[in-house]
Scaffold this active site. Sequence first.
Site, PDB file in Angstrom:
ATOM      1  N   ALA A 160      14.287  -0.164   5.022  1.00  0.00           N
ATOM      2  CA  ALA A 160      15.392   0.617   4.448  1.00  0.00           C
ATOM      3  C   ALA A 160      16.413  -0.335   3.848  1.00  0.00           C
ATOM      4  O   ALA A 160      16.549  -1.482   4.280  1.00  0.00           O
ATOM      5  CB  ALA A 160      16.039   1.479   5.520  1.00  0.00           C
ATOM      6  N   ASP A 161      17.124   0.162   2.854  1.00  0.00           N
ATOM      7  CA  ASP A 161      18.247  -0.600   2.312  1.00  0.00           C
ATOM      8  C   ASP A 161      19.360   0.369   1.943  1.00  0.00           C
ATOM      9  O   ASP A 161      19.107   1.415   1.349  1.00  0.00           O
ATOM     10  CB  ASP A 161      17.841  -1.411   1.083  1.00  0.00           C
TER      11      ASP A 161
END
Length: 201
Positions: free
Chosen positions: A78-79
């Site tokens: 995830a970012d």
Amino acid sequence: MTDRPKLILASGSPRRVALLNQAGLDADMLLPTEIDEMPKKGERPRVLATRLARAKAEAALVTASRDQKLKGSYILAADTVVAVGSRILPKTELEDEAAQCLRLLSGRSHRVYTGVALITPKEKLRERLIETRVRFKRLSKQDIAHYLASGEWRGKAGGYAIQGLAGTFVVKLIGSYTNVVGLPLYETTNLLGGEGYPVMG
């Protein structure tokens, strides 16, 4: 259940680990990846979040594929990107940067985007992009000074962590709270469950 497939989290973030645990999930391994997180010229916030999540997942896949025990794992990455309009705010490492972000966020709305990327055991890529709108109260100089002194801003997108003192700055939030913390749980568990990973419920 010993035949549960392995889950790799392509992150070393204690927040993301804690969020996974909150959802009743345990990563078998953390594989933080070193990638260049600088936005490309003219890159939009939502595109950046998606691109970086994918890049982290793909980098973790390269590492995992070298280890026989990790082959066939689910890889989750995830970012999170914080933006005011099309302006992407940095993951702050310097106090000046954090102060600048807080002054910019003061009294206005911003958006938090998290790209979530999942690589399945068959190496299919599945992606989601989640957006949350957050409005801050008008921050006094004292608010900002107090927050900077806490050190909670260090390494955080947009210079704040909603699960800490900055939670008191939030006037309104539309969308996923866990998205702002760093991993949108509803969408992440749906993504994993949809690809055959055993999640609760």
